[in-house]
Design an enzyme around this catalytic site. Structure first.
Site, PDB file in Angstrom:
ATOM      1  N   HIS A   1      43.378 -55.584  -7.599  1.00  6.78           N
ATOM      2  CA  HIS A   1      42.799 -55.159  -6.326  1.00  6.78           C
ATOM      3  C   HIS A   1      41.800 -54.024  -6.543  1.00  6.78           C
ATOM      4  O   HIS A   1      40.729 -53.993  -5.931  1.00  6.78           O
ATOM      5  CB  HIS A   1      43.903 -54.693  -5.365  1.00  6.78           C
ATOM      6  CG  HIS A   1      44.761 -55.805  -4.857  1.00  6.78           C
ATOM      7  ND1 HIS A   1      44.822 -56.145  -3.532  1.00  6.78           N
ATOM      8  CD2 HIS A   1      45.585 -56.663  -5.497  1.00  6.78           C
ATOM      9  CE1 HIS A   1      45.656 -57.174  -3.379  1.00  6.78           C
ATOM     10  NE2 HIS A   1      46.138 -57.490  -4.559  1.00  6.78           N
TER      11      HIS A   1
ATOM     12  N   ASP B   1      43.133 -52.050   2.107  1.00  9.56           N
ATOM     13  CA  ASP B   1      43.750 -53.245   1.536  1.00  9.56           C
ATOM     14  C   ASP B   1      45.010 -53.616   2.316  1.00  9.56           C
ATOM     15  O   ASP B   1      45.433 -52.899   3.228  1.00  9.56           O
ATOM     16  CB  ASP B   1      44.085 -52.958   0.067  1.00  9.56           C
ATOM     17  CG  ASP B   1      44.059 -54.188  -0.825  1.00  9.56           C
ATOM     18  OD1 ASP B   1      44.176 -55.311  -0.296  1.00  9.56           O
ATOM     19  OD2 ASP B   1      43.930 -54.030  -2.053  1.00  9.56           O
TER      20      ASP B   1
END
Length: 467
Positions: free
Chosen positions: A17, A120
Site C-alpha cells: 500500500h 487508505d
C-alpha cells in the site's frame, strides 16, 4: 486557496500500500502543470527510513512518523505487515494499532491544515476527523477498479453481513457483465474473498472498513484509466454516487543503476527473449507443493529459467541453502546450466528488462504485472490470493495481455503440466496476441499520455480543495 496545494497522505501499514501512495505522491508533486503540490506523508516510525530511501534527493514530499499504541497481542516492533507471517492473527491487531493513531492524526491535521487528505482502507475514521477541519478527504484504492467493482460495492450488502461461498462466486447485482470477462469465479477464489467479510473479535471487517471509507470521503482516487477499466469505473461511481479521480495506470519508473554482474553474466548466456523469469513478490508465497510443481513445470518447458522463491520470515532464514533443501530430487543436476533458483531480493525490473528475458511468471500483483508489460515480457500469471485473481482476469481476458495458468476449481492447485502449457503458449503467442500486448505497452509508456493523466488529476484535486 494559495497557489501551493498541500496534501497529506496516509497509507495502510503494508508496503504493498505504501509503494502506490509514494508513486502517487511523486506523480502529483513533480507534475510540471501542477503549480506546486506539497505532500506530507504519514507512516509508522519504523517505516520512515525505508520510505525516505525511496524518495528522490530533491522533493517536496516530507515524511512524518506516527507512533503506534500498544495493542494486547501485537508483538512489540511490528509496524508493517512485512513484520508478520502471512497467516498471523496479529495482522488484525495491526489494524487496531492504526485505529489508535487517530488522536495523533487529528492533531497533525489541526497543525498542518492541509487542503486534502488521501487515505487508505485501514482508517475509515479519518473523514470524521478531517472534514470538520475543512480538510477534504479522498480514498485512494491501491487495487484495480475491477476489484472494487467485484468485492467492495454496496450491492454486496444484498447478501447480508455474511455472504456465502455461492454468493461470492457470482458478481454483485448490476456488475457490468456484458463488458467483462468475469461471469463468475471458482470456489477457491470465492473462499479466499470471504476473508474480507470476516469480523475478528467483533471489530469491523475489511468490507465494512472499505465501504465506510468510500461512503464518507469526498471522492475516490484510483490508479487506472477508462481505456483499461471504463465499465468497472462507471459501475463503482454509480454504486457510491462519488466521482473517481483517475491517476492513470501506475507505470514503473525506469530502474536506476546497472544489473548486478552475476545476473547480467548468466542472462547474457542465452538468446534474446528465451529466458523465463519467475517471482512472486515480497508478501506472496507458494506452498511446498506449489514450489515443486512450478519448478518441474519450468523444467518441462526446456527453456532457460530464473526463479525467485522466498518464504515468510517466520518460516525460514531466507538463505540459499534453505531453498536447495526444498528442490525436487535430482532437479539441480537436470537443469544445470539453464535453470537457476534463488532466494532473497533481486533487481526485478533490471532482470525483466534484460534482452534475454522473454516471459514473466508471476502472481499477478498489480505492480509486478505493470513491470512485466512495461518491460515487454510475455505474462504467465499464477495468482495466489485476493485481488491477484481479478488482476489476472483483467489482463489476460479483458485486455488480452498474457495467460493464466490453469487451476483446479475446487482448491486452486496447479500442476507442472499446466505451468509448462501456459509458458509455452505465451512464448509461442501468435502475431495478433503479440500485437495487442505491444499496443498496451506503447499506451502505458507514452509519456505525454501519462503526464496528461497526472495534470488532469491535479486539476481535479485543486477543484475539490476549492469546493
Amino acid at each position: 486557496m494559495d497557489s501551493e496545494l498541500h496534501v497529506v497522505m496516509f497509507p495502510y501499514l503494508a508496503f504493498g500500500h505504501i509503494s502506490p501512495f509514494l508513486q502517487l505522491a511523486r506523480k502529483i508533486s513533480s507534475c510540471a502543470a501542477s503549480g506546486g503540490v506539497r505532500v506530507t506523508f504519514l507512516s509508522a516510525a519504523a517505516n520512515v527510513p525505508r520510505i525516505k530511501s525511496l524518495l528522490p534527493a530533491s522533493t517536496s514530499i516530507s515524511v512524518v512518523p506516527l507512533y503506534l499504541p500498544a495493542v494486547p497481542g501485537l508483538p512489540p516492533g511490528v509496524e508493517s505487515t512485512a513484520d508478520l507471517p502471512p497467516t498471523s492473527p496479529a495482522a488484525e491487531l495491526l489494524k487496531l494499532a492504526v485505529d489508535g493513531t487517530r488522536p495523533q492524526v487529528e492533531s497533525l491535521l489541526r497543525e498542518l491544515r492541509p487542503h486534502l487528505a488521501v487515505f487508505d482502507f485501514g482508517m475509515q475514521w479519518l473523514p470524521e476527523v478531517a472534514e470538520p477541519l475543512g480538510v477534504r478527504t479522498l480514498f485512494f484504492s491501491v487495487f484495480a477498479a475491477v476489484s472494487t467493482a467485484y468485492l467492495t460495492v454496496p450491492a454486496r450488502r444484498l447478501h447480508g453481513p455474511a455472504p456465502t461461498l455461492g454468493d461470492i462466486m457470482s458478481p454483485p447485482p448490476g456488475f457490468p457483465s456484458a463488458a467483462s470477462s468475469i461471469r463468475s469465479v471458482p470456489a477457491y477464489q470465492a473462499a479466499d474473498f470471504l476473508y474480507i467479510f470476516k469480523s475478528f473479535g467483533g471489530g469491523a471487517c475489511v468490507y465494512e472498513r472499505v465501504v465506510k471509507c468510500i461512503e464518507s470521503c469526498s471522492a475516490i482516487v484510483a490508479k487506472t484509466c477508462t481505456e483499461m477499466e471504463g465499465s468497472y469505473i462507471d459501475y463503482v461511481e454509480g454504486q457510491f454516487g462519488k466521482p473517481m479521480l483517475l491517476a492513470g495506470p501506475v507505470v514503473p519508473v525506469p530502474p536506476e543503476g546497472e544489473l548486478e554482474a552475476r545476473w547480467a553474466k548468466w542472462l547474457g548466456g542465452f538468446a534474446e527473449g528465451t529466458v523465463v523469469f519467475s517471482s512472486f513478490g515480497s508478501e506472496t508465497f507458494l506452498t511446498d507443493e506449489g514450489e515443486r510443481e512450478l519448478l518441474l513445470g519450468l523444467e518441462m518447458t526446456g527453456m532457460p529459467f530464473l526463479v525467485v522463491l522466498n518464504r515468510p520470515k517466520s518460516c525460514t532464514n531466507g538463505e540459499q541453502e534453505e531453498v536447495r533443501k526444498r528442490l525436487p530430487e535430482g532437479f539441480e543436476e537436470r537443469v544445470k546450466g539453464r535453470g537457476m533458483v534463488h532466494s532473497g531480493w533481486v533487481q526485478q525490473q533490471h532482470i525483466l528488462r534484460h534482452k534475454s528475458v522473454g516471459c514473466f511468471v508471476c502472481h499477478a500483483g498489480l505492480s509486478s504485472v505493470m513491470e512485466g508489460v512495461a518491460a515487454g515480457c510475455q505474462l504467465a500469471m499464477m495468482p495466489q490470493k485476493g485481488d491477484q485473481y481479478l488482476n489476472a482476469a483483467l489482463f489476460a481476458r479483458d485486455l488480452g495481455i498474457g495467460v493464466e495458468v490453469e487451476r483446479k476449481g475446487e482448491d486452486g492447485s496447479f500442476t507442472r503440466e499446466s505451468v509448462c502449457a501456459a509458458v509455452r503458449k505465451v512464448m509461442a503467442a501468435e502475431a495478433e496476441a503479440r500485437k495487442k500486448h505491444a499496443k498496451w505497452r506503447e499506451f502505458l509508456l507514452k509519456k505525454e499520455l501519462q503526464d496528461g493523466f497526472t495534470a488532469r488529476l491535479v486539476e481535479r484535486l485543486r477543484e475539490l480543495a476549492k469546493a
